[in-house]
Design a protein around this motif. Structure first.
Motif, PDB file in Angstrom:
ATOM      1  N   LEU A  98      -8.934  13.351  -0.761  1.00  0.00           N
ATOM      2  CA  LEU A  98      -7.771  13.662  -1.594  1.00  0.00           C
ATOM      3  C   LEU A  98      -6.527  12.960  -1.078  1.00  0.00           C
ATOM      4  O   LEU A  98      -5.672  12.499  -1.858  1.00  0.00           O
ATOM      5  CB  LEU A  98      -7.543  15.179  -1.635  1.00  0.00           C
ATOM      6  N   ARG A  99      -6.415  12.880   0.255  1.00  0.00           N
ATOM      7  CA  ARG A  99      -5.266  12.168   0.840  1.00  0.00           C
ATOM      8  C   ARG A  99      -5.346  10.678   0.533  1.00  0.00           C
ATOM      9  O   ARG A  99      -4.337  10.039   0.212  1.00  0.00           O
ATOM     10  CB  ARG A  99      -5.239  12.388   2.352  1.00  0.00           C
ATOM     11  N   VAL A 100      -6.550  10.116   0.643  1.00  0.00           N
ATOM     12  CA  VAL A 100      -6.734   8.694   0.317  1.00  0.00           C
ATOM     13  C   VAL A 100      -6.355   8.444  -1.139  1.00  0.00           C
ATOM     14  O   VAL A 100      -5.775   7.404  -1.487  1.00  0.00           O
ATOM     15  CB  VAL A 100      -8.188   8.257   0.593  1.00  0.00           C
ATOM     16  N   ARG A 101      -6.684   9.416  -1.979  1.00  0.00           N
ATOM     17  CA  ARG A 101      -6.382   9.300  -3.405  1.00  0.00           C
ATOM     18  C   ARG A 101      -4.918   9.627  -3.702  1.00  0.00           C
ATOM     19  O   ARG A 101      -4.461   9.557  -4.849  1.00  0.00           O
ATOM     20  CB  ARG A 101      -7.296  10.243  -4.193  1.00  0.00           C
ATOM     21  N   LYS A 102      -4.170  10.021  -2.650  1.00  0.00           N
ATOM     22  CA  LYS A 102      -2.733  10.298  -2.746  1.00  0.00           C
ATOM     23  C   LYS A 102      -2.403  11.488  -3.656  1.00  0.00           C
ATOM     24  O   LYS A 102      -1.393  11.485  -4.382  1.00  0.00           O
ATOM     25  CB  LYS A 102      -1.965   9.050  -3.195  1.00  0.00           C
ATOM     26  N   GLU A 103      -3.263  12.506  -3.605  1.00  0.00           N
ATOM     27  CA  GLU A 103      -2.941  13.751  -4.296  1.00  0.00           C
ATOM     28  C   GLU A 103      -1.808  14.450  -3.540  1.00  0.00           C
ATOM     29  O   GLU A 103      -1.737  14.391  -2.311  1.00  0.00           O
ATOM     30  CB  GLU A 103      -4.161  14.680  -4.331  1.00  0.00           C
ATOM     31  N   ASN A 104      -0.919  15.150  -4.247  1.00  0.00           N
ATOM     32  CA  ASN A 104       0.191  15.803  -3.547  1.00  0.00           C
ATOM     33  C   ASN A 104      -0.315  17.017  -2.770  1.00  0.00           C
ATOM     34  O   ASN A 104      -1.413  17.526  -3.018  1.00  0.00           O
ATOM     35  CB  ASN A 104       1.324  16.175  -4.509  1.00  0.00           C
ATOM     36  N   LYS A 105       0.476  17.476  -1.852  1.00  0.00           N
ATOM     37  CA  LYS A 105       0.050  18.498  -0.893  1.00  0.00           C
ATOM     38  C   LYS A 105      -0.381  19.798  -1.573  1.00  0.00           C
ATOM     39  O   LYS A 105      -1.386  20.418  -1.190  1.00  0.00           O
ATOM     40  CB  LYS A 105       1.184  18.784   0.099  1.00  0.00           C
ATOM     41  N   ILE A 107      -1.611  20.322  -4.550  1.00  0.00           N
ATOM     42  CA  ILE A 107      -2.908  20.150  -5.221  1.00  0.00           C
ATOM     43  C   ILE A 107      -4.025  20.087  -4.185  1.00  0.00           C
ATOM     44  O   ILE A 107      -5.094  20.691  -4.365  1.00  0.00           O
ATOM     45  CB  ILE A 107      -2.907  18.885  -6.104  1.00  0.00           C
ATOM     46  N   ARG A 108      -3.767  19.372  -3.069  1.00  0.00           N
ATOM     47  CA  ARG A 108      -4.773  19.295  -1.998  1.00  0.00           C
ATOM     48  C   ARG A 108      -5.116  20.687  -1.490  1.00  0.00           C
ATOM     49  O   ARG A 108      -6.284  21.034  -1.317  1.00  0.00           O
ATOM     50  CB  ARG A 108      -4.270  18.425  -0.841  1.00  0.00           C
ATOM     51  N   GLU A 109      -4.111  21.490  -1.231  1.00  0.00           N
ATOM     52  CA  GLU A 109      -4.337  22.833  -0.693  1.00  0.00           C
ATOM     53  C   GLU A 109      -5.135  23.688  -1.679  1.00  0.00           C
ATOM     54  O   GLU A 109      -6.052  24.411  -1.287  1.00  0.00           O
ATOM     55  CB  GLU A 109      -2.999  23.495  -0.370  1.00  0.00           C
ATOM     56  N   LYS A 110      -4.777  23.613  -2.941  1.00  0.00           N
ATOM     57  CA  LYS A 110      -5.476  24.388  -3.964  1.00  0.00           C
ATOM     58  C   LYS A 110      -6.943  23.990  -4.060  1.00  0.00           C
ATOM     59  O   LYS A 110      -7.839  24.834  -4.060  1.00  0.00           O
ATOM     60  CB  LYS A 110      -4.777  24.182  -5.308  1.00  0.00           C
ATOM     61  N   LEU A 111      -7.209  22.678  -4.097  1.00  0.00           N
ATOM     62  CA  LEU A 111      -8.578  22.188  -4.269  1.00  0.00           C
ATOM     63  C   LEU A 111      -9.437  22.483  -3.043  1.00  0.00           C
ATOM     64  O   LEU A 111     -10.614  22.847  -3.175  1.00  0.00           O
ATOM     65  CB  LEU A 111      -8.571  20.689  -4.568  1.00  0.00           C
ATOM     66  N   VAL A 112      -8.862  22.325  -1.851  1.00  0.00           N
ATOM     67  CA  VAL A 112      -9.620  22.589  -0.625  1.00  0.00           C
ATOM     68  C   VAL A 112     -10.000  24.061  -0.541  1.00  0.00           C
ATOM     69  O   VAL A 112     -11.146  24.408  -0.203  1.00  0.00           O
ATOM     70  CB  VAL A 112      -8.836  22.152   0.623  1.00  0.00           C
ATOM     71  N   ARG A 113      -9.065  24.942  -0.843  1.00  0.00           N
ATOM     72  CA  ARG A 113      -9.356  26.384  -0.783  1.00  0.00           C
ATOM     73  C   ARG A 113     -10.413  26.777  -1.813  1.00  0.00           C
ATOM     74  O   ARG A 113     -11.302  27.583  -1.548  1.00  0.00           O
ATOM     75  CB  ARG A 113      -8.082  27.202  -0.987  1.00  0.00           C
ATOM     76  N   ALA A 146     -17.464  16.005  -0.473  1.00  0.00           N
ATOM     77  CA  ALA A 146     -17.903  15.204  -1.611  1.00  0.00           C
ATOM     78  C   ALA A 146     -17.504  15.854  -2.932  1.00  0.00           C
ATOM     79  O   ALA A 146     -17.006  15.192  -3.850  1.00  0.00           O
ATOM     80  CB  ALA A 146     -19.424  15.008  -1.553  1.00  0.00           C
ATOM     81  N   LEU A 147     -17.683  17.182  -3.029  1.00  0.00           N
ATOM     82  CA  LEU A 147     -17.452  17.870  -4.302  1.00  0.00           C
ATOM     83  C   LEU A 147     -15.979  18.058  -4.631  1.00  0.00           C
ATOM     84  O   LEU A 147     -15.619  18.178  -5.809  1.00  0.00           O
ATOM     85  CB  LEU A 147     -18.141  19.236  -4.282  1.00  0.00           C
ATOM     86  N   VAL A 148     -15.105  18.089  -3.622  1.00  0.00           N
ATOM     87  CA  VAL A 148     -13.692  18.344  -3.872  1.00  0.00           C
ATOM     88  C   VAL A 148     -13.065  17.228  -4.702  1.00  0.00           C
ATOM     89  O   VAL A 148     -12.054  17.433  -5.386  1.00  0.00           O
ATOM     90  CB  VAL A 148     -12.927  18.529  -2.535  1.00  0.00           C
ATOM     91  N   LEU A 149     -13.679  16.054  -4.693  1.00  0.00           N
ATOM     92  CA  LEU A 149     -13.178  14.925  -5.474  1.00  0.00           C
ATOM     93  C   LEU A 149     -13.654  14.977  -6.927  1.00  0.00           C
ATOM     94  O   LEU A 149     -13.316  14.094  -7.719  1.00  0.00           O
ATOM     95  CB  LEU A 149     -13.620  13.603  -4.830  1.00  0.00           C
ATOM     96  N   LYS A 150     -14.450  16.005  -7.244  1.00  0.00           N
ATOM     97  CA  LYS A 150     -14.975  16.204  -8.595  1.00  0.00           C
ATOM     98  C   LYS A 150     -15.673  14.955  -9.131  1.00  0.00           C
ATOM     99  O   LYS A 150     -15.313  14.419 -10.189  1.00  0.00           O
ATOM    100  CB  LYS A 150     -13.851  16.646  -9.544  1.00  0.00           C
TER     101      LYS A 150
END
Length: 358
Positions: A98-105, A107-113, A146-150
């Motif tokens: 997600l960081r490589v894809r430059k998602e904002n913080k 969104i990253r936190e929401k998706l990881v959780r 792998a799955l967090v990137l949908k």
């Protein structure tokens, strides 16, 4: 969903895959099964974009991705050794893409959780370094990453092979459940036949860079299209011509002059007529050996010159003993015949080999 057409992969003079054709459906759990060095991982890495084919094409969702970089294919990959970053926390590992894809913080936190809950990783585990986790937990981290990137497709290269037997069985069920819940198209590589049979919607059995058969687990096991598939999948007894003749059913004349090879799956023979198939015939046999496994025993019996393996459900350990005469019940329809020249399956009375899915 996925179409591999006339795919060829060569490394200098070595041809790993000469000509591969496969179609994988949307939402399917599709397994590439075969022994080491048969080309299954090469096929998976070609699909992922890590190996460039020397011929043919790869289409995903109707789009030609043959020469597309791996990060543009919308696929997630889980490696055999997980390929996690040991100096990072579980959270950082999952969020890496997600960081490589430059998602904002936020969104990253929401998706990881969200994904952590789905793969059964606790908030406390998210704060640990991956080196502090067990092998099974690390595997969940790799799947979550792998799955967090949908991705549209999840690729797994022998993800359970480094785990002990008990954990493999546990995670096998969880992995299949995850795949079902996400509804994601999954391509799974393994050499473990039990894994393939228990998890897959369909299986492609590889041998020396070629596909011997594609089918459901039941088709692969019960009606193995080639002698290689029959021998590679499950356990079988090699039958003598006398045994085959005694059952009243033999393979047809092939016209090759090479004869046939015949096999019987271990669970297809029975001592008890009530547990035999309706069309079973009886044959006299002698018990050679017995191995006790608790719920069942595995017997070897001698019958018309063939050593037949039989799985027999135990009833207080009172089964037949070595040296004892027994009656063996076999349904001739369960005998698998193969042309000794081509290795293709032959049906009773058939004059030509049954076409295999090559």
């Amino acid at each position: 969903m996925i179409q591999l057409s006339n795919l060829r992969v060569a490394f200098d003079e070595f041809v790993a895959i000469p000509d591969l054709n496969l179609a994988i459906e949307q939402g399917e759990f599709f397994t590439l099964l075969g022994p080491s060095g048969c080309g299954k991982t090469t096929a998976l890495r070609s699909l992922a974009g890590f190996v460039q084919p020397s011929g043919g094409s790869i289409h995903i969702g109707g789009k030609d991705v043959t020469h597309l970089p791996s990060d543009k294919r919308r696929v997630g990959m889980v490696f055999q050794n997980y390929a996690l970053f040991p100096s990072m926390t579980v959270w950082e590992n999952i969020a890496f893409g997600l960081r490589v894809r430059k998602e904002n913080k936020s969104i990253r936190e929401k998706l990881v959780r969200e994904i952590a809950v789905r793969v059964d990783l606790s908030p406390a585990q998210l704060e640990k370094n991956v080196s502090e986790l067990s092998g099974g937990q690390q595997q969940r981290v790799a799947i979550a990453r792998a799955l967090v990137l949908k991705p549209e497709i999840l690729l797994l290269d022998e993800p359970l092979s480094n785990l002990d037997a008990q954990l493999r069985h546990q995670l096998r069920d969880q992995l299949k459940e995850l795949q079902h819940d996400f509804g994601i198209t999954t391509v799974y590589v393994t050499h473990d036949q039990e894994e393939a049979l228990s998890m897959s919607d369909r299986i492609a059995v590889f041998n020396k860079g070629q596909v011997e058969q594609v089918g459901t687990p039941a088709e692969i096991y019960d009606t193995s299209a080639t002698e290689f598939v029959c021998n590679f999948i499950g356990g079988s007894s090699v039958l003598t011509s006398d045994f085959v003749a005694a059952t009243g059913t033999a393979a047809g004349t092939m016209g090759t002059g090479t004869g046939t090879s015949s096999y019987l799956r271990v669970e297809k023979a029975a001592f008890d007529p009530s547990g035999a198939a309706p069309g079973a015939v009886a044959a006299d046999a002698a018990v050679v050996s017995r191995s006790y496994f608790g719920l069942y025993s595995r017997y070897t019996v001698l019958c018309h010159g063939a050593e037949i393996n039989v799985l027999h459900k135990e009833n207080g350990g009172s089964g037949p003993q070595p040296g004892q005469r027994v009656t063996l019940y076999i349904d001739p329809e369960h005998i698998l015949h193969y042309d000794a020249g081509t290795g293709l399956r032959v049906l009773p009375g058939q004059r030509q080999p049954e076409a295999a899915a090559r």
